[in-house]
Write an enzyme that holds these catalytic residues in place. Structure first.
Site, PDB file in Angstrom:
ATOM      1  N   GLU A  70      -2.923   7.534  -4.491  1.00 19.69           N
ATOM      2  CA  GLU A  70      -3.305   6.881  -5.733  1.00 19.69           C
ATOM      3  C   GLU A  70      -4.622   7.435  -6.275  1.00 19.69           C
ATOM      4  O   GLU A  70      -5.541   7.617  -5.469  1.00 19.69           O
ATOM      5  CB  GLU A  70      -3.469   5.376  -5.437  1.00 19.69           C
ATOM      6  CG  GLU A  70      -2.917   4.496  -6.506  1.00 19.69           C
ATOM      7  CD  GLU A  70      -2.805   3.055  -6.026  1.00 19.69           C
ATOM      8  OE1 GLU A  70      -2.055   2.802  -5.067  1.00 19.69           O
ATOM      9  OE2 GLU A  70      -3.494   2.226  -6.607  1.00 19.69           O
ATOM     10  N   HIS A 108      -0.687  -0.255  -9.974  1.00 21.00           N
ATOM     11  CA  HIS A 108      -1.377  -1.185  -9.071  1.00 21.00           C
ATOM     12  C   HIS A 108      -1.814  -2.465  -9.801  1.00 21.00           C
ATOM     13  O   HIS A 108      -3.006  -2.775  -9.892  1.00 21.00           O
ATOM     14  CB  HIS A 108      -2.580  -0.492  -8.413  1.00 21.00           C
ATOM     15  CG  HIS A 108      -2.907  -1.079  -7.055  1.00 21.00           C
ATOM     16  ND1 HIS A 108      -3.349  -0.329  -5.998  1.00 21.00           N
ATOM     17  CD2 HIS A 108      -2.854  -2.351  -6.593  1.00 21.00           C
ATOM     18  CE1 HIS A 108      -3.559  -1.105  -4.951  1.00 21.00           C
ATOM     19  NE2 HIS A 108      -3.260  -2.346  -5.291  1.00 21.00           N
ATOM     20  N   ARG A 165       0.847  -1.188   0.000  1.00 19.46           N
ATOM     21  CA  ARG A 165       0.000   0.000   0.000  1.00 19.46           C
ATOM     22  C   ARG A 165       0.883   1.239   0.000  1.00 19.46           C
ATOM     23  O   ARG A 165       1.884   1.305   0.737  1.00 19.46           O
ATOM     24  CB  ARG A 165      -0.911   0.019   1.238  1.00 19.46           C
ATOM     25  CG  ARG A 165      -2.128  -0.890   1.153  1.00 19.46           C
ATOM     26  CD  ARG A 165      -3.122  -0.421   0.088  1.00 19.46           C
ATOM     27  NE  ARG A 165      -4.308  -1.249   0.028  1.00 19.46           N
ATOM     28  CZ  ARG A 165      -4.459  -2.308  -0.772  1.00 19.46           C
ATOM     29  NH1 ARG A 165      -3.484  -2.670  -1.590  1.00 19.46           N
ATOM     30  NH2 ARG A 165      -5.588  -2.988  -0.775  1.00 19.46           N
TER      31      ARG A 165
HETATM   32  C1  GLV Z   1      -5.029  -5.145  -3.959  1.00 19.33           C
HETATM   33  O1  GLV Z   1      -4.274  -4.271  -3.695  1.00 19.33           O
HETATM   34  C2  GLV Z   1      -5.830  -5.863  -3.025  1.00 19.33           C
HETATM   35  O2  GLV Z   1      -5.891  -5.452  -1.841  1.00 19.33           O
HETATM   36  O3  GLV Z   1      -6.456  -6.842  -3.413  1.00 19.33           O
END
Ligand code: GLV
Length: 332
Positions: A272, A290, A243
């Site tokens: 983000e 991501h 994260r």
């Molecule tokens: C992606 O970042 C998730 O949490 O699945």
């Protein structure tokens, strides 16, 4: 044959794989926000008003405000393993169970962590840019020299499912593995993965690659900032596919720019989809949008888990898999 009525309504906040929608349609009425960008907050708050269930993504904040706007809401299924966008305490207090999608994305995320690590270490993206720009003038002994991966030390911050899967791959590269986590797996896991527990500061000092695999919470926000970059080797490469806010992104830009650390491979960002000023201009950062769980197989499986948990609980009256707040069920 009489058609069965489907009284419960599920709000799905984004386009998801067709098979996942088909599963939901067999049991529910759907209100689908059929776009590939996040549903605007105001629209979410208005459409959730008539929803019995919510299938959301990590881009939707599920908090007291949303719960207050959703008088009929009985369940939330998030199409993610991460839960930092969900106020679990507020959902539990309202008796709203929340499910997520752990397990199915572990190996895919570990693969991608390695994609970032190798790309950053061996300057794959810079090489790609050079080729496309027509700048390659032929083999040169000093061109785009990266750093070896094999035999180096990999430091894993967070040693849960994904951290361990990353470590398993590191064995094939003959790396030394150190990890830091409050929860230590048994000796058997440490032995299998040849992983040594280290203090946080020690890990930062000895690692050639530091890879982040911890949840985002109050204790991990800005876990890595200016002071931590100061402890790392000048050649160290930071990988973050966990994260964004775990890393102080402005401090990272400064560390990369000044050569305080060697490079970075990032899949997540502090604000983000925005990036910190200056990050995009740095050649020693590999930047991905991501993508860690973004394989066709894994995203379909994540959606299936999320949809099935809504079906299990709301249509079949069963306890759903991967319940993040079991206490929510104790109230009813
Ligand atoms: C992606 O970042 C998730 O949490 O699945």
């Amino acid at each position: 044959m009489r058609r069965q009525s489907h009284p419960l309504k599920i709000l799905v906040t984004r386009r998801i794989p067709e098979a996942n929608l088909a599963l939901l349609k067999r049991h529910f009425r759907l209100d689908l926000y059929a776009h590939s960008t996040a549903i605007p907050r105001r629209l979410l708050l208005s459409r959730v008003r008539s929803a019995d269930g919510l299938l959301c993504l990590l881009t939707e904040r599920v908090d007291a405000e949303l719960l207050a706007a959703a008088p009929r809401l009985k369940m939330v299924a998030t199409f993610s393993v991460g839960l930092d966008h969900v106020d679990l305490a507020a959902c539990t207090a309202r008796g709203v169970p929340v499910t997520h999608t752990p397990g199915v994305l572990t190996e895919t995320c570990a693969d991608f962590t390695w994609a970032l690590l190798l790309a950053a270490a061996r300057r794959v993206v810079e090489g790609d840019r050079l080729m496309r720009s027509g700048g390659y003038a032929g083999w040169d002994p000093l061109m785009l020299l990266g750093t070896d991966v094999h035999g180096k030390t990999l430091g894993l911050i967070g040693f849960g499912r994904i951290g361990q899967a990353v470590a398993r791959r590191a064995l094939g590269f003959g790396m030394k593995i150190v990890y830091h986590d409050l929860y230590r797996p048994g000796r058997a896991v440490e032995k299998e993965l040849k992983a040594r527990h280290a203090g946080f500061r020690e890990l930062l000092k000895v690692s050639d690659f530091v890879s982040v695999h911890t949840d985002l919470g109050p204790g991990t926000r800005h876990l890595i900032g200016r002071r931590e970059f100061g402890l790392m080797k000048p050649s160290a490469v930071l990988i973050n596919a966990a994260r964004g806010p775990i890393v102080d992104e402005a401090a990272l830009v400064a560390a990369l720019r000044s050569g305080r650390i060697g490079g970075a491979g990032l899949d997540v960002y502090e604000r983000e989809p925005k990036m910190a000023p200056g990050l995009a201009a740095l050649p020693n950062a590999v930047l991905a949008p991501h993508l860690a769980s973004a394989s066709l197989e894994t995203r379909s499986e994540m959606g299936r888990l999320a949809a099935q948990s809504l079906v299990d609980f709301l249509a079949l009256g069963r306890r759903p898999l991967h319940l993040a707040n079991p206490k929510a069920l104790k109230r009813s």
